[in-house]
Design a protein around this motif. Structure first.
Motif, PDB file in Angstrom:
ATOM      1  N   PRO A  68      20.926 -15.640   7.687  1.00  0.00           N
ATOM      2  CA  PRO A  68      20.338 -16.348   8.826  1.00  0.00           C
ATOM      3  C   PRO A  68      20.251 -17.847   8.546  1.00  0.00           C
ATOM      4  O   PRO A  68      20.505 -18.301   7.430  1.00  0.00           O
ATOM      5  CB  PRO A  68      18.942 -15.732   8.931  1.00  0.00           C
ATOM      6  N   ALA A  69      19.902 -18.597   9.574  1.00  0.00           N
ATOM      7  CA  ALA A  69      19.731 -20.040   9.406  1.00  0.00           C
ATOM      8  C   ALA A  69      18.621 -20.325   8.402  1.00  0.00           C
ATOM      9  O   ALA A  69      17.643 -19.575   8.304  1.00  0.00           O
ATOM     10  CB  ALA A  69      19.394 -20.691  10.742  1.00  0.00           C
ATOM     11  N   ALA A  70      18.793 -21.406   7.678  1.00  0.00           N
ATOM     12  CA  ALA A  70      17.795 -21.804   6.689  1.00  0.00           C
ATOM     13  C   ALA A  70      17.546 -23.298   6.789  1.00  0.00           C
ATOM     14  O   ALA A  70      18.449 -24.070   7.104  1.00  0.00           O
ATOM     15  CB  ALA A  70      18.264 -21.453   5.281  1.00  0.00           C
ATOM     16  N   GLU A  71      16.319 -23.688   6.523  1.00  0.00           N
ATOM     17  CA  GLU A  71      15.997 -25.102   6.408  1.00  0.00           C
ATOM     18  C   GLU A  71      16.146 -25.499   4.951  1.00  0.00           C
ATOM     19  O   GLU A  71      15.652 -24.795   4.060  1.00  0.00           O
ATOM     20  CB  GLU A  71      14.569 -25.371   6.871  1.00  0.00           C
ATOM     21  N   VAL A  72      16.822 -26.593   4.703  1.00  0.00           N
ATOM     22  CA  VAL A  72      17.002 -27.074   3.328  1.00  0.00           C
ATOM     23  C   VAL A  72      16.321 -28.431   3.192  1.00  0.00           C
ATOM     24  O   VAL A  72      16.661 -29.380   3.906  1.00  0.00           O
ATOM     25  CB  VAL A  72      18.490 -27.180   2.954  1.00  0.00           C
ATOM     26  N   VAL A  73      15.365 -28.502   2.286  1.00  0.00           N
ATOM     27  CA  VAL A  73      14.681 -29.757   1.995  1.00  0.00           C
ATOM     28  C   VAL A  73      15.290 -30.323   0.717  1.00  0.00           C
ATOM     29  O   VAL A  73      15.144 -29.729  -0.357  1.00  0.00           O
ATOM     30  CB  VAL A  73      13.169 -29.554   1.815  1.00  0.00           C
ATOM     31  N   PRO A  74      15.999 -31.453   0.794  1.00  0.00           N
ATOM     32  CA  PRO A  74      16.658 -32.009  -0.393  1.00  0.00           C
ATOM     33  C   PRO A  74      15.651 -32.379  -1.475  1.00  0.00           C
ATOM     34  O   PRO A  74      14.552 -32.872  -1.191  1.00  0.00           O
ATOM     35  CB  PRO A  74      17.365 -33.259   0.146  1.00  0.00           C
ATOM     36  N   GLY A  75      16.037 -32.133  -2.719  1.00  0.00           N
ATOM     37  CA  GLY A  75      15.196 -32.520  -3.836  1.00  0.00           C
ATOM     38  C   GLY A  75      15.276 -34.006  -4.106  1.00  0.00           C
ATOM     39  O   GLY A  75      16.177 -34.700  -3.633  1.00  0.00           O
ATOM     40  N   VAL A  76      14.318 -34.515  -4.864  1.00  0.00           N
ATOM     41  CA  VAL A  76      14.287 -35.940  -5.225  1.00  0.00           C
ATOM     42  C   VAL A  76      14.876 -36.136  -6.608  1.00  0.00           C
ATOM     43  O   VAL A  76      15.884 -36.818  -6.776  1.00  0.00           O
ATOM     44  CB  VAL A  76      12.851 -36.486  -5.158  1.00  0.00           C
ATOM     45  N   GLU A  77      14.259 -35.505  -7.610  1.00  0.00           N
ATOM     46  CA  GLU A  77      14.787 -35.538  -8.971  1.00  0.00           C
ATOM     47  C   GLU A  77      14.784 -34.117  -9.522  1.00  0.00           C
ATOM     48  O   GLU A  77      13.768 -33.414  -9.448  1.00  0.00           O
ATOM     49  CB  GLU A  77      13.964 -36.462  -9.872  1.00  0.00           C
ATOM     50  N   ALA A  78      15.907 -33.694 -10.067  1.00  0.00           N
ATOM     51  CA  ALA A  78      16.058 -32.317 -10.520  1.00  0.00           C
ATOM     52  C   ALA A  78      15.140 -31.999 -11.698  1.00  0.00           C
ATOM     53  O   ALA A  78      14.990 -32.801 -12.619  1.00  0.00           O
ATOM     54  CB  ALA A  78      17.510 -32.056 -10.909  1.00  0.00           C
ATOM     55  N   HIS A  79      14.535 -30.814 -11.640  1.00  0.00           N
ATOM     56  CA  HIS A  79      13.687 -30.315 -12.726  1.00  0.00           C
ATOM     57  C   HIS A  79      13.449 -28.826 -12.475  1.00  0.00           C
ATOM     58  O   HIS A  79      13.737 -28.311 -11.393  1.00  0.00           O
ATOM     59  CB  HIS A  79      12.349 -31.061 -12.782  1.00  0.00           C
ATOM     60  N   HIS A  80      12.914 -28.132 -13.482  1.00  0.00           N
ATOM     61  CA  HIS A  80      12.562 -26.725 -13.314  1.00  0.00           C
ATOM     62  C   HIS A  80      11.279 -26.667 -12.497  1.00  0.00           C
ATOM     63  O   HIS A  80      10.207 -27.009 -12.980  1.00  0.00           O
ATOM     64  CB  HIS A  80      12.360 -26.061 -14.671  1.00  0.00           C
ATOM     65  N   GLY A  81      11.405 -26.267 -11.228  1.00  0.00           N
ATOM     66  CA  GLY A  81      10.250 -26.356 -10.355  1.00  0.00           C
ATOM     67  C   GLY A  81      10.113 -25.204  -9.400  1.00  0.00           C
ATOM     68  O   GLY A  81      10.789 -24.169  -9.506  1.00  0.00           O
ATOM     69  N   VAL A  82       9.235 -25.413  -8.396  1.00  0.00           N
ATOM     70  CA  VAL A  82       8.940 -24.380  -7.422  1.00  0.00           C
ATOM     71  C   VAL A  82       8.367 -25.041  -6.177  1.00  0.00           C
ATOM     72  O   VAL A  82       7.753 -26.103  -6.252  1.00  0.00           O
ATOM     73  CB  VAL A  82       7.947 -23.348  -8.008  1.00  0.00           C
ATOM     74  N   SER A  83       8.586 -24.403  -5.024  1.00  0.00           N
ATOM     75  CA  SER A  83       8.036 -24.899  -3.769  1.00  0.00           C
ATOM     76  C   SER A  83       7.362 -23.766  -3.012  1.00  0.00           C
ATOM     77  O   SER A  83       7.759 -22.601  -3.130  1.00  0.00           O
ATOM     78  CB  SER A  83       9.140 -25.497  -2.887  1.00  0.00           C
ATOM     79  N   VAL A  84       6.360 -24.142  -2.199  1.00  0.00           N
ATOM     80  CA  VAL A  84       5.657 -23.202  -1.330  1.00  0.00           C
ATOM     81  C   VAL A  84       5.535 -23.835   0.049  1.00  0.00           C
ATOM     82  O   VAL A  84       5.273 -25.032   0.159  1.00  0.00           O
ATOM     83  CB  VAL A  84       4.244 -22.877  -1.856  1.00  0.00           C
ATOM     84  N   VAL A  85       5.705 -23.034   1.096  1.00  0.00           N
ATOM     85  CA  VAL A  85       5.499 -23.508   2.458  1.00  0.00           C
ATOM     86  C   VAL A  85       4.301 -22.778   3.050  1.00  0.00           C
ATOM     87  O   VAL A  85       4.217 -21.548   2.999  1.00  0.00           O
ATOM     88  CB  VAL A  85       6.748 -23.271   3.329  1.00  0.00           C
ATOM     89  N   LEU A  86       3.358 -23.531   3.623  1.00  0.00           N
ATOM     90  CA  LEU A  86       2.152 -22.964   4.203  1.00  0.00           C
ATOM     91  C   LEU A  86       2.347 -22.642   5.690  1.00  0.00           C
ATOM     92  O   LEU A  86       3.367 -22.971   6.287  1.00  0.00           O
ATOM     93  CB  LEU A  86       0.983 -23.931   4.016  1.00  0.00           C
ATOM     94  N   GLU A  87       1.348 -22.010   6.282  1.00  0.00           N
ATOM     95  CA  GLU A  87       1.424 -21.581   7.681  1.00  0.00           C
ATOM     96  C   GLU A  87       1.770 -22.726   8.621  1.00  0.00           C
ATOM     97  O   GLU A  87       2.542 -22.562   9.564  1.00  0.00           O
ATOM     98  CB  GLU A  87       0.083 -20.969   8.105  1.00  0.00           C
ATOM     99  N   ASP A  88       1.202 -23.916   8.387  1.00  0.00           N
ATOM    100  CA  ASP A  88       1.409 -25.041   9.291  1.00  0.00           C
ATOM    101  C   ASP A  88       2.650 -25.859   8.971  1.00  0.00           C
ATOM    102  O   ASP A  88       2.873 -26.908   9.568  1.00  0.00           O
ATOM    103  CB  ASP A  88       0.181 -25.959   9.300  1.00  0.00           C
ATOM    104  N   GLY A  89       3.472 -25.381   8.034  1.00  0.00           N
ATOM    105  CA  GLY A  89       4.696 -26.083   7.675  1.00  0.00           C
ATOM    106  C   GLY A  89       4.548 -27.037   6.519  1.00  0.00           C
ATOM    107  O   GLY A  89       5.544 -27.642   6.093  1.00  0.00           O
TER     108      GLY A  89
END
Length: 405
Positions: free
Chosen positions: A161-182
């Motif tokens: 399905p379609a996906a939203e891609v948020v570009p990274g700033v500086e590469a590192h071993h990380g993680v992201s979370v999206v909340l109810e309000d975006g």
């Protein structure tokens, strides 16, 4: 993919081993042939019937592939060849498991018991987070965040399905979370260090940031969308637009993984106060109260040690831990007290490297699944009372596991 930018008695153990051997003999005789192998018509029929069954299923990674196991009978439904080392995460849609490979995030269809051709390309596929109806993938090589509507993943039929891609700033071993309000809460770092977290609104404007989190790693979502992130000197709590730093009681107090429940403000986290420690066994935990904004270090009873792979939150909200003593320990997340212990597997040695096979734990409903890497077994236990429901041998040495209900 379309993208939108932005310990029991010796007798007891002997009886248990005999039972396991009997079950293993039956189950292994009915294993599906590896993908691509020539099958008889009877084998095809058996596999199709198993694939069409209801109930939970367990994905088990091993060196070179993934097993799909029936969550009730512990029968091996499919043996799917893959890479030497892969990681497993539920996609959150009650159908797929995300398999991280060298090519990216590959979807394993647990209903059909097959590795699909659907792959989200990533140079270094890493964390997979499920929250607020979204499944979020993070690429360490670019720090790009890919966001799917979880419900749409369940309906996939040959196309992502379609996906939203948020570009990274500086590469590192990380993680992201999206909340109810975006709101997007993501880690911050670069090739040399990981330093903190940053929250941005649905339009990309910064809400809050904190750089006092060396070695930031892992995440957990507690009640009312309070998020926790581990640091080498404590925890960051993101709550309603604000970031609070909770400091470790030791100069070096690394917290790297969170075991959270979205129904509770209490989070159990792993803890290591020795930067020179060899191996990966831990003997302390940390309790974080995201409402009171407190952090408490708790020492486990003597002889109880664990790894990051050995803790989950159970259906009652307690933490469930498979200790190196082989017992399943029930831990009160408010006090850290061990309130019950149930014999599960044989005692085991900790790994020298985190990637090496060692016991793992997962929960589906009222059932707890524990793997025994040394003996190539999986056991299902009742989460409430600890009674053994089923036990079976496996054709390969189990490593990571993931469950789909």
């Amino acid at each position: 993919m379309k993208m939108r930018t932005r310990q029991s008695t010796a007798a007891g153990r002997a009886l248990r081993a005999a039972a396991a051997a009997g079950i293993a003999a039956v189950l292994l005789s009915g294993c599906a042939a590896p993908s691509g192998a020539a099958d008889t018509d009877a084998a095809d029929t058996d596999t199709d019937a198993a694939a069409a069954g209801d109930g939970p299923r367990v994905a088990i990674a091993y060196e070179g592939g993934v097993l799909v196991v029936d969550g009730e009978t512990l029968e091996v439904i499919a043996d799917l060849p893959s890479e030497e080392f892969v990681r497993l995460n539920p996609a959150g849609d009650d159908r797929h498991v995300v398999v991280t490979t060298s090519k990216g995030f590959q979807f394993l269809d647990m209903d059909a018991a097959e590795l699909t051709d659907l792959v989200v390309p990533a140079e270094a596929a890493a964390h997979v987070v499920r929250h607020a109806g979204r499944t979020v993938l993070y690429d360490d090589a670019t720090s790009d965040t890919t966001i799917f509507d979880t419900a749409e993943l369940a309906e996939m039929d040959g196309t992502l399905p379609a996906a939203e891609v948020v570009p990274g700033v500086e590469a590192h071993h990380g993680v992201s979370v999206v909340l109810e309000d975006g709101t997007l809460v993501t880690t911050v770092g670069d090739a040399t260090a990981r330093t903190g977290i940053r929250a941005t609104d649905a339009e990309g404007a910064e809400i809050a940031a904190n750089a006092d989190c060396p070695g930031v790693h892992g995440e957990g979502a507690a009640k009312d969308e309070a998020l926790v992130f581990g640091c080498e000197n404590g925890v960051l709590v993101y709550d309603d637009g604000e970031i609070t730093k909770l400091t470790s009681p030791d100069a070096y107090g690394r917290i790297g993984n969170a075991y959270a429940s979205e129904d509770s403000p209490l989070v159990v986290m792993d803890y290591n106060d020795d930067p020179d420690a060899e191996g990966y066994l831990l003997s302390d935990i940390v309790l974080v109260d995201t409402e009171a904004k407190t952090l408490q270090k708790v020492a486990l009873p003597d002889g109880v040690e664990y790894t990051w792979r050995g803790v989950v939150r159970g259906p009652s909200g307690d933490a469930l831990m498979i200790g190196s003593d082989g017992w399943l320990h029930v831990i009160d997340p408010a006090t850290g007290a061990v309130t019950a212990s149930h014999d599960a597997i044989e005692a085991w040695e900790g790994p020298a490297e985190w990637q090496q096979p060692h016991p793992a734990i997962a929960v589906a409903g009222d059932v707890v699944y524990v793997t025994d890497a040394a003996n190539r077994e999986i056991v299902a236990l009742d989460a409430a009372g600890g009674e053994e429901i089923a036990r079976a041998g496996l054709p390969e040495t189990p490593n990571e596991i993931a469950v789909v209900e």
